[in-house]
Scaffold this motif. Structure first.
Motif, short mmCIF file in Angstrom:
data_model
loop_
_atom_site.label_atom_id
_atom_site.label_comp_id
_atom_site.label_asym_id
_atom_site.label_seq_id
_atom_site.Cartn_x
_atom_site.Cartn_y
_atom_site.Cartn_z
N UNK A 72 -24.05 -18.78 28.74
CA UNK A 72 -23.81 -18.35 27.51
C UNK A 72 -23.95 -17.12 27.10
N UNK A 73 -24.77 -15.97 27.72
CA UNK A 73 -24.57 -15.27 27.68
C UNK A 73 -23.50 -14.12 27.96
N UNK A 103 -16.29 -24.26 16.63
CA UNK A 103 -16.11 -26.01 16.97
C UNK A 103 -16.11 -26.19 15.63
N UNK A 104 -14.94 -27.32 15.33
CA UNK A 104 -15.17 -27.88 14.17
C UNK A 104 -14.16 -28.99 14.27
N UNK A 105 -14.84 -29.99 14.03
CA UNK A 105 -14.22 -30.69 13.81
C UNK A 105 -13.61 -31.38 12.29
N UNK A 106 -13.06 -32.47 12.18
CA UNK A 106 -12.92 -33.28 11.05
C UNK A 106 -14.20 -34.09 10.91
N UNK A 107 -15.21 -33.64 10.28
CA UNK A 107 -16.02 -35.33 10.16
C UNK A 107 -16.11 -36.39 9.37
N UNK A 108 -15.96 -35.83 7.90
CA UNK A 108 -15.58 -36.72 6.60
C UNK A 108 -14.95 -35.88 5.99
N UNK A 109 -13.35 -36.60 6.14
CA UNK A 109 -12.61 -35.69 5.07
C UNK A 109 -12.84 -35.72 3.26
N UNK A 151 -15.08 -11.53 22.04
CA UNK A 151 -14.47 -11.83 21.24
C UNK A 151 -13.37 -12.94 21.38
N UNK A 152 -13.27 -12.83 22.36
CA UNK A 152 -12.43 -13.06 23.87
C UNK A 152 -12.42 -14.80 23.76
N UNK A 153 -13.80 -14.67 24.23
CA UNK A 153 -14.32 -16.54 24.07
C UNK A 153 -14.88 -16.93 22.93
N UNK A 154 -13.91 -16.95 21.39
CA UNK A 154 -14.27 -17.10 20.91
C UNK A 154 -14.53 -18.63 20.62
N UNK A 169 -7.45 -16.96 24.95
CA UNK A 169 -7.65 -18.15 25.28
C UNK A 169 -7.30 -19.46 23.93
N UNK A 170 -6.69 -20.52 24.32
CA UNK A 170 -5.68 -21.50 23.99
C UNK A 170 -7.31 -22.32 23.92
N UNK A 171 -7.85 -22.71 22.50
CA UNK A 171 -8.15 -23.73 22.43
C UNK A 171 -8.07 -25.06 22.47
N UNK A 172 -7.14 -25.29 22.55
CA UNK A 172 -7.14 -26.48 23.38
C UNK A 172 -7.76 -26.66 25.34
N UNK A 173 -7.55 -25.26 25.75
CA UNK A 173 -8.06 -25.17 27.26
C UNK A 173 -9.96 -26.23 27.93
N UNK A 174 -10.10 -25.25 26.39
CA UNK A 174 -11.39 -25.76 26.01
C UNK A 174 -12.36 -26.60 25.87
#
Lengths: 457, 492
Positions: B52-53, B66-72, B58-61, B1-6
């Motif tokens: 969510x259950x 999720x992780x965004x840069x917030x305050x670099x 693991x395929x649905x990692x 699964x590509x992260x951009x598809x989520x």
């Protein structure tokens, strides 16, 4: 530099327009126009577009730090003008003069945040304070206002004397007024330099109202007209802090280890006295006066830490504290009764005023998602980073918890106590500006980088 | 699964949905519309968690992390993870709110739009706490959960609510600020100047400082749990707050402290944890015995439940610090079960108070004959509260005592006395309130349990029995988290 010159000129313009224009209400428009012009030239200068350039022999030095800080001061004054226009008009007949004096103060602020010699520091601080002596006493018929003015004047000149003496000692020992030319820290410290540094520290502590030199604050802030108090407690105070940091960072930074403990003690005393005394106040105006002393304690961490974190932190603190305090004072000025009971039930009678005031008070407490949180955060990081004296940091956060007590008492009054708070008429513009101020606080609370990245342009 | 598809991940959805619906609730009309809005919104949250259950693999990692840069500039990123323990606690949070709303559906709160709006905001904060993987984000949500509670508990509730809430708030705020200093301290010692949990685990603190910073962290968590002797705010606040607020405070908020021990405190400070194990377990067990004794002599139903909660949380804390596999497994089960059971107890207490106008045990009696329905519910919940076999709490408590046993026999023996004491005060309460002869007050009990409250209590009882018979449902969920935790301790 152009903002220094322009603010002095605009002060003169304001004074003369007072003679030619009879309508009081026009003053605020001229003043706002002036502020816009000042903001613009400051902004252009930040991007290296210089319209006026005078050779001043390196006596002033403009950096991105001083420009950003100047921009914060000017923007805060702009909001201050809108929020307090009605209050300034209510003080007395000479509205144009009040605005003119405020423009002169801004001229002093411009000098005080970009000085490069002790002479300019002295000039800047004096140009800031002399108009304030007048403004504090501008409510001429009010005895308390007169008392405030006299007290402020006596204390002010006293501290100015101390400052001059400190400068004289330093000049005697090093032979220069230039703060970077003093070359301290190379040889062993002479007694004259020690005396000079300590005297300057005392004098600046007077100006920023750090304990134990804060005794003038409650009476002066309480007695002066509320609009003037708001200006003194925010813009003037943070400007003095920037001057304080600038001086001790660039001139005495190399001997930081020698005076750090002294600053630590001043910080602890300021935090303690400011917070504990604020708890016992029944008048919100006096409470805010002591709270400004308490915040001075937190800003003292800038001198305690003396690293990049606190330099960034002071910028953020200046913005967060000024916005929240200006807003809170603006709401206070609209109240008919300044005591805590006067706020009872404000949540019902004026929901918008109560809501925005809650945001201001939460920010002053340092709750996450408000600018006050990151301001405190940077200060604490800087202080922890400097290594020794972790006790001071723990003491500071305990004092911040105490501050939650008195800020939340106001929130309690507004929302949870029965009553019907009496409010002077408020305009739509006033309400809109309050919302903008609160929104700015929340935006800075989520993205402090918006302000800080300007430092590294 | 590509992260951009989520499009959006589960943890984000669980935070943003209650947050936005809470903000929207402020603008609704006062009265029933806000109430309905809150119930529907909280049921949708349950549905999201339920969905969510199906995505635990693991395929649905990318659905769960999720992780965004917030305050670099300061090394903080908006990092969320939805692991087993997080999933379990999010489920508890999601269930607790509709239960609380339904149980009190017949109560009309003044300015209900603000009431339900603030409730939903605190739900968002709780979800964030349970998913945060970045210390600064964790701290943000930690505070975000508590600020709405301050307003809720101050505006709605008993007569002395303002003082009680004030005490609670200043207490927790002071402790949170100490946590703040602790976080900054660890942050400055991380190898890559980052707030991420993974960097915190790599931080190397000098032993002398680790001891100090350990207490800065523990202070915040201990106040929230609450661990004896930091519990003094708790009975007052529970007693004075409105029923739904109390349910959330005791059912879910308390778990924030327990959760934080497992996720943040012990893995980050393994050395100091070893040093202070005796102190913390000593405090926990002392608190358990102390709270049991006080619960015994309480005449007020709310205070009785409040003190019994201190006993349960004390056991969880002791079992965590014993750091034994089975004890940790027990804590995982008990975190969920205690939340469900105590919400059940509060629902019963609230029904009694609402109907009879008192919660003094001495003034009540014989409700069984006037309202048998309520009695059946209460007896099951009370038995679960004393952890009888076949109720949900049994397995968890058994495992926790097993874990504690590995730490010390005498400590376990003392802690076990609280089981007896809990039977004494709970059964004593059941007997005095529900059996015996009816008095003039309690004779009017017929029909006191109405539709929505029955629904809420039925859900509670079903969960109690289901997890009592088949605890594997929960233990499978949190197995991975327990392994990660134990491996971390073994690896050092």
């Amino acid at each position: 530099m152009s903002s220094i010159i322009l603010s002095a000129l605009w002060g003169v313009v304001m004074m003369f327009s007072g003679i030619f224009m009879k309508k009081k209400s026009l003053a605020k428009y001229i003043a706002l126009l002036g502020m816009l012009a000042l903001l613009t030239v400051n902004f252009l200068e930040y991007y290296n577009v210089w319209y006026i350039y005078a050779d001043i022999g390196q006596m002033l030095k403009f950096t991105s730090f001083s420009h950003i800080f100047n921009a914060i001061v000017l923007a805060c004054t702009f909001l201050f003008f809108i929020l307090n226009a009605a209050e300034l008009e209510a003080i007395g007949p000479d509205v144009y003069e009040y605005y003119a004096l405020i423009f002169f103060v801004l001229c002093g602020v411009g000098i005080a945040v970009s000085f490069n010699t002790l002479l300019m520091l002295f000039l800047g601080i004096e140009i800031i304070t002399i108009p304030l002596y007048i403004l504090a006493g501008s409510d001429k018929r009010n005895l308390k206002s007169n008392e405030a003015s006299l007290k402020y004047f006596l204390m002010g000149v006293f501290s100015t004397g101390i400052m001059l003496m400190g400068i004289a000692f330093l000049y005697g020992a090093t032979g220069t007024f230039y703060i970077e030319g003093m070359n301290l820290g190379i040889a062993a410290l002479q007694p004259m330099i020690v005396i000079g540094v300590v005297l300057l520290m005392i004098a600046m502590s007077f100006k920023v109202s750090a304990a134990p030199f804060h005794f003038w604050v409650p009476d002066v802030y309480d007695g002066a007209p509320t609009a003037v108090t708001s200006f003194m407690a925010t813009i003037v105070k943070v400007a003095s802090f920037v001057a304080f940091l600038h001086l001790f960072d660039n001139a005495f930074g190399k001997i930081h280890a020698q005076w750090q403990l002294l600053i630590a003690l001043l910080t602890a005393a300021t935090l303690f006295i400011g917070n504990i005394t604020a708890v016992f106040q029944q008048s919100v105006k006096r409470m805010l006066a002591y709270s400004s002393v308490a915040h001075a304690g937190f800003m003292m961490f800038a001198l305690f830490g003396l690293n990049t974190f606190v330099r960034e932190g002071l910028i953020l603190y200046a913005a967060a504290y000024s916005l929240a305090t200006i807003g809170s004072f603006a709401v206070l000025a609209k109240m008919k009764d300044f005591s805590l009971e006067g706020f009872n039930g404000l949540g019902k009678t004026q929901p918008l005023l109560a809501l925005t005031n809650t945001v201001f008070l939460l920010s002053l407490t340092g709750i996450p998602l408000t600018a006050g949180f990151f301001a405190k955060y940077y200060m604490l990081v800087g202080a922890v980073k400097s290594g020794n004296h972790l006790w001071l940091v723990i003491f500071a956060v305990l004092m911040a918890a105490v501050s939650a007590y008195y800020y939340f008492r106001v929130i309690q009054s507004m929302y949870f106590k029965e009553g019907d708070a009496q409010v002077k008429p408020v305009s739509t513009v006033f309400k809109a500006t309050l919302i903008i101020t609160a929104a700015l606080i929340i935006i800075l609370g989520m993205f402090p980088n918006l302000l800080l990245k300007g430092l590294y342009y | 699964m590509n992260p951009n598809d989520v499009l959006i991940t589960f943890p984000e959805l669980l935070i943003w949905f209650p947050l936005l619906s809470g903000l929207a609730a402020f603008f609704l009309a006062k009265g029933d519309s806000a109430k309905r809005w809150a119930v529907i919104s909280s049921l949708i949250t349950v549905a999201i968690v339920a969905a969510s259950f199906f995505f635990t693999d693991k395929n649905y990692f990318h659905f769960n992390n999720v992780s965004y840069v917030w305050m670099p500039s300061i090394g903080s990123s908006f990092a969320l993870m939805y692991d087993g323990m997080g999933r379990m606690l999010c489920l508890l949070t999601a269930l607790a709110f509709p239960l609380a709303f339904l149980a009190t559906y017949n109560t009309n709160y003044l300015k209900s739009n603000n009431f339900y709006g603030l409730m939903l905001l605190s739900q968002a904060g709780l979800m964030g706490v349970f998913c945060a993987m970045d210390a600064l984000v964790f701290y943000f949500f930690w505070e975000l959960a508590i600020i709405p509670i301050y307003f809720l508990a101050s505006q709605w509730g008993g007569e002395k609510r303002i003082q009680a809430t004030f005490k609670f708030f200043v207490y927790t705020f002071a402790a949170s600020l100490l946590l703040m200093v602790g976080i900054i301290y660890v942050y400055l010692h991380t190898p890559d100047s980052s707030f991420a949990l993974s960097s915190f685990l790599k931080a190397k603190l000098p032993p002398g400082q680790e001891k100090l910073v350990f207490w800065l962290f523990l202070a915040a968590f201990a106040v929230k749990m609450p661990l004896f002797p930091f519990h003094t705010w708790q009975p007052d606040t529970y007693e004075q707050s409105a029923a739904p607020v109390t349910m959330i405070l005791s059912g879910v908020m308390v778990k924030m402290g327990v959760f934080a021990l497992i996720r943040w405190l012990i893995p980050v400070f393994p050395y100091a944890t070893g040093l202070f194990t005796n102190v913390v377990i000593g405090l926990s067990v002392a608190g358990m015995v102390y709270a049991s004794c006080i619960a015994w002599v309480q005449d007020d139903l709310k205070r009785l439940v409040a003190y019994s909660s201190i006993v349960h949380v004390g056991l969880m804390c002791a079992a965590i610090f014993a750091r034994h596999q089975s004890g940790i497994e027990g804590v995982m089960l008990q975190m969920f079960n205690h939340g469900i059971n105590i919400i059940g107890l509060w629902i019963v207490v609230e029904l009694i108070e609402k109907h009879f106008g008192t919660r003094k045990i001495s003034e009540l009696g014989g409700i069984a004959s006037s309202s048998p329905v309520l009695t059946v519910f209460l007896v099951i919940i009370a038995l679960a509260n004393i952890a009888l076999p076949l109720t949900n709490a049994f397995v968890g408590e058994f495992l926790m005592f097993n874990g504690l046993f590995q730490y010390g026999i005498w400590t376990t023996a003392i802690a076990l006395t609280t089981i007896i004491l809990s039977a004494v005060y709970t059964l004593n309460m059941v007997q005095k309130v529900f059996y015996g002869s009816t008095n003039s007050l309690t004779a009017s009990g017929a029909g006191m349990v109405k539709g929505s409250a029955v629904a809420a209590l039925t859900v509670v009882v079903i969960i109690i029995l289901l997890l009592g018979v088949y605890p594997k449902l929960l233990s499978d969920l949190t197995k991975d988290t327990v392994n990660v935790f134990m491996n971390r301790l073994m690896g050092l």
